[in-house]
Design a protein around this motif. Sequence first.
Motif, mmCIF file in Angstrom:
data_model
loop_
_atom_site.group_PDB
_atom_site.id
_atom_site.type_symbol
_atom_site.label_atom_id
_atom_site.label_comp_id
_atom_site.label_asym_id
_atom_site.label_seq_id
_atom_site.Cartn_x
_atom_site.Cartn_y
_atom_site.Cartn_z
ATOM 1 N N SER A 1 20.116 13.249 -9.451
ATOM 2 C CA SER A 1 18.785 12.851 -8.971
ATOM 3 C C SER A 1 18.171 13.779 -8.037
ATOM 4 N N GLU A 2 17.192 12.767 -7.671
ATOM 5 C CA GLU A 2 16.241 13.885 -7.320
ATOM 6 C C GLU A 2 16.183 15.133 -6.396
ATOM 7 N N GLU A 3 17.712 15.285 -5.534
ATOM 8 C CA GLU A 3 17.975 16.187 -5.262
ATOM 9 C C GLU A 3 19.131 17.161 -6.054
ATOM 10 N N TYR B 1 18.818 8.474 -9.548
ATOM 11 C CA TYR B 1 18.807 7.728 -7.916
ATOM 12 C C TYR B 1 17.351 9.109 -7.565
ATOM 13 N N ASP B 2 16.385 8.278 -7.036
ATOM 14 C CA ASP B 2 15.864 8.565 -5.656
ATOM 15 C C ASP B 2 15.994 8.372 -4.202
ATOM 16 N N PRO B 3 18.170 9.458 -4.015
ATOM 17 C CA PRO B 3 18.370 8.615 -3.180
ATOM 18 C C PRO B 3 18.000 8.494 -1.277
ATOM 19 N N LEU B 4 16.635 9.115 -1.698
ATOM 20 C CA LEU B 4 15.605 8.180 -0.244
ATOM 21 C C LEU B 4 14.278 8.802 -0.447
ATOM 22 N N ASP B 5 13.737 7.766 -0.474
ATOM 23 C CA ASP B 5 12.226 7.485 -0.650
ATOM 24 C C ASP B 5 11.522 7.540 0.072
ATOM 25 N N GLY B 6 10.474 8.164 0.306
ATOM 26 C CA GLY B 6 9.241 8.214 1.593
ATOM 27 C C GLY B 6 10.133 8.627 2.186
ATOM 28 N N SER B 7 10.953 10.365 2.096
ATOM 29 C CA SER B 7 11.040 10.883 3.755
ATOM 30 C C SER B 7 10.407 11.438 4.733
ATOM 31 N N SER B 8 9.392 11.112 4.334
ATOM 32 C CA SER B 8 8.214 11.528 5.394
ATOM 33 C C SER B 8 8.017 10.748 6.390
ATOM 34 N N ILE C 1 -3.835 4.407 -2.987
ATOM 35 C CA ILE C 1 -4.003 5.948 -3.323
ATOM 36 C C ILE C 1 -3.949 6.826 -2.215
ATOM 37 N N ASN C 2 -3.375 7.760 -2.613
ATOM 38 C CA ASN C 2 -3.921 9.146 -1.219
ATOM 39 C C ASN C 2 -5.234 9.489 -0.974
ATOM 40 N N MET C 3 -6.299 8.769 -1.067
ATOM 41 C CA MET C 3 -7.194 9.630 -0.883
ATOM 42 C C MET C 3 -7.720 10.854 0.360
ATOM 43 N N ARG D 1 -4.177 0.000 1.471
ATOM 44 C CA ARG D 1 -2.791 0.789 2.585
ATOM 45 C C ARG D 1 -2.294 2.112 1.935
ATOM 46 N N TRP D 2 -1.522 2.370 2.772
ATOM 47 C CA TRP D 2 -1.457 3.711 2.493
ATOM 48 C C TRP D 2 0.578 3.838 3.303
ATOM 49 N N ILE D 3 1.375 3.551 2.499
ATOM 50 C CA ILE D 3 2.512 3.327 3.833
ATOM 51 C C ILE D 3 3.210 4.891 3.087
ATOM 52 N N ALA E 1 5.255 6.214 0.941
ATOM 53 C CA ALA E 1 7.147 5.549 0.519
ATOM 54 C C ALA E 1 6.197 4.577 -0.316
ATOM 55 N N MET E 2 7.289 5.202 -2.124
ATOM 56 C CA MET E 2 6.816 4.545 -3.047
ATOM 57 C C MET E 2 7.349 2.779 -3.195
ATOM 58 N N VAL E 3 8.442 2.602 -2.604
ATOM 59 C CA VAL E 3 8.640 1.341 -2.684
ATOM 60 C C VAL E 3 8.113 0.378 -1.851
ATOM 61 N N MET F 1 -1.145 3.775 -7.433
ATOM 62 C CA MET F 1 -2.382 4.817 -8.352
ATOM 63 C C MET F 1 -1.521 6.508 -7.021
ATOM 64 N N TYR F 2 -0.071 6.472 -8.084
ATOM 65 C CA TYR F 2 -0.436 8.432 -7.680
ATOM 66 C C TYR F 2 -0.794 9.323 -9.469
ATOM 67 N N PRO F 3 -2.384 9.383 -9.199
ATOM 68 C CA PRO F 3 -3.173 9.839 -10.727
ATOM 69 C C PRO F 3 -2.203 11.521 -10.353
ATOM 70 N N GLY G 1 1.722 15.699 -12.046
ATOM 71 C CA GLY G 1 1.583 13.975 -11.073
ATOM 72 C C GLY G 1 2.271 14.499 -10.312
ATOM 73 N N LYS G 2 3.146 13.820 -8.757
ATOM 74 C CA LYS G 2 3.668 13.943 -8.567
ATOM 75 C C LYS G 2 5.027 13.439 -8.244
ATOM 76 N N LEU G 3 4.540 12.260 -8.623
ATOM 77 C CA LEU G 3 6.268 10.999 -8.593
ATOM 78 C C LEU G 3 7.303 11.473 -9.956
ATOM 79 N N ARG G 4 8.296 11.146 -9.634
ATOM 80 C CA ARG G 4 9.445 11.651 -11.172
ATOM 81 C C ARG G 4 8.889 10.678 -12.220
ATOM 82 N N LEU G 5 9.302 10.719 -13.354
ATOM 83 C CA LEU G 5 9.658 9.680 -14.704
ATOM 84 C C LEU G 5 10.500 9.326 -13.963
HETATM 85 P P1 AHG Z 1 10.426 11.839 -1.990
HETATM 86 O O1 AHG Z 1 9.971 11.190 -0.467
HETATM 87 O O2 AHG Z 1 11.454 10.372 -2.532
HETATM 88 O O3 AHG Z 1 9.862 12.953 -2.401
HETATM 89 O O4 AHG Z 1 8.936 10.693 -2.420
HETATM 90 C C1 AHG Z 1 7.770 10.451 -1.603
HETATM 91 C C2 AHG Z 1 6.348 9.896 -3.147
HETATM 92 C C3 AHG Z 1 6.660 8.292 -2.894
HETATM 93 O O5 AHG Z 1 7.218 7.365 -2.374
HETATM 94 C C4 AHG Z 1 5.285 8.401 -1.916
HETATM 95 O O6 AHG Z 1 4.702 7.738 -2.419
HETATM 96 C C5 AHG Z 1 4.596 9.475 -2.044
HETATM 97 O O7 AHG Z 1 5.600 10.830 -2.205
HETATM 98 C C6 AHG Z 1 3.691 10.047 -0.986
HETATM 99 O O8 AHG Z 1 2.979 10.964 -1.286
HETATM 100 P P2 AHG Z 1 2.121 11.323 -0.381
HETATM 101 O O9 AHG Z 1 3.202 12.698 0.353
HETATM 102 O O10 AHG Z 1 1.105 12.399 -1.617
HETATM 103 O O11 AHG Z 1 1.475 10.511 0.420
#
Ligand code: AHG
Length: 322
Positions: A83-85, A102-109, A196-198, A230-232, A234-236, A250-252, A262-266
């Motif tokens: 798990s990511e956590e 698994y990523d139990p909770l994606d987009g947790s912000s 993309i996160n500008m 658009r930027w939400i 949350a990758m989902v 893109m998350y380069p 990069g930030k995202l996990r393979l």
């Molecule tokens: P998680 O909440 O699982 O840590 O993943 C967040 C990831 C992904 O879902 C999203 O696309 C990206 O981080 C958002 O990043 P920013 O905070 O840079 O916007």
Amino acid sequence: MQTVQTILEKHRVSDSLAQAIHCVLDCSKEISVLLQKGAMAGVLGSAENENVQGETQKKLDVISNDLLKERLAECPVVAGIASEEEDLPVAANEDGQYLVIYDPLDGSSNIDINVTVGTIFSILPSRGEDPSKEATYLQNGRQQVAAGYVLYGPATMLVMSTGKGVDIFTLDPTSNEFVLTQEQVQITPSTKEFAINMSNQRFWAEPVQTYVSDLLAGEEGPLAKRYNMRWIAAMVAEVHRILNRGGIFMYPWDNREPNKPGKLRLMYEGNPMSMLVEQAGGLSVNGEINIMDIEPEKIHQRVPVFLGSKEEVEKALSYHKA
Ligand code: AHG
Ligand code: MN
Ligand code: MN
Ligand code: MN
């Protein structure tokens, strides 16, 4: 009415794999209930500790991780989980045939502002190897026997592939069943929408700088198209939008953490999302090769991600190759 089980049978998925999938889905239904109760269940806010990714965990990161970890440990077909956590993989059942990652909770912000989050899962064969060892999990994305996500939005939805296309289900709150609502989705090959996160622009490498500035240049620029953005966060949710109406996400790599690609996990994000995108006719690359062709070296490995509509991802790739 077609349920997950109807589709798994239609695709001749083995009983054992179907069981592993159902174990994940049972957890996601519980997570969905907790999210709906929100503050009333006391699940919002920070957990105040840091995970192995260097992120401050939200309470729901911890709760959903524990829920999946406990339930999957009781799921007889599951040999081990990662798990990511969790710092390290966890062994589950000796006779289990599958590894669930698994990523139990994606987009947790997004949790505390009542915006879409999700659970991402990837299922690999355990091949009889020791499920307490990291090496057992280091299989490339092509070995995935199933991948998907559950999106907790206005509706709770499941998007899943077992290697025979991508199907989308909606959780019926009355029967508590995921019901098939879109069969065999395909990503439109061309798009006018990017994500993309500008705010990280100044940290990107040169090919991404040039590509995004060409996207922004619109009809007058070399891409001769007016794009929308658009930027939400949350990758989902981004992948869900792309499956439904196309786009590029893109998350380069960026130089905020120069030693990490990069930030995202393979394993928790890159591979499962790449399987869905490819199975829906899209493309998912790290700027050089298809993400699922990367041979993982570490369970928490990071990866740059460019995924979505095929023609647009090919365009982004051409800036990297130039
Ligand atoms: P998680 O909440 O699982 O840590 O993943 C967040 C990831 C992904 O879902 C999203 O696309 C990206 O981080 C958002 O990043 P920013 O905070 O840079 O916007
Ligand atoms: Mn996280
Ligand atoms: Mn995530
Ligand atoms: Mn997460």
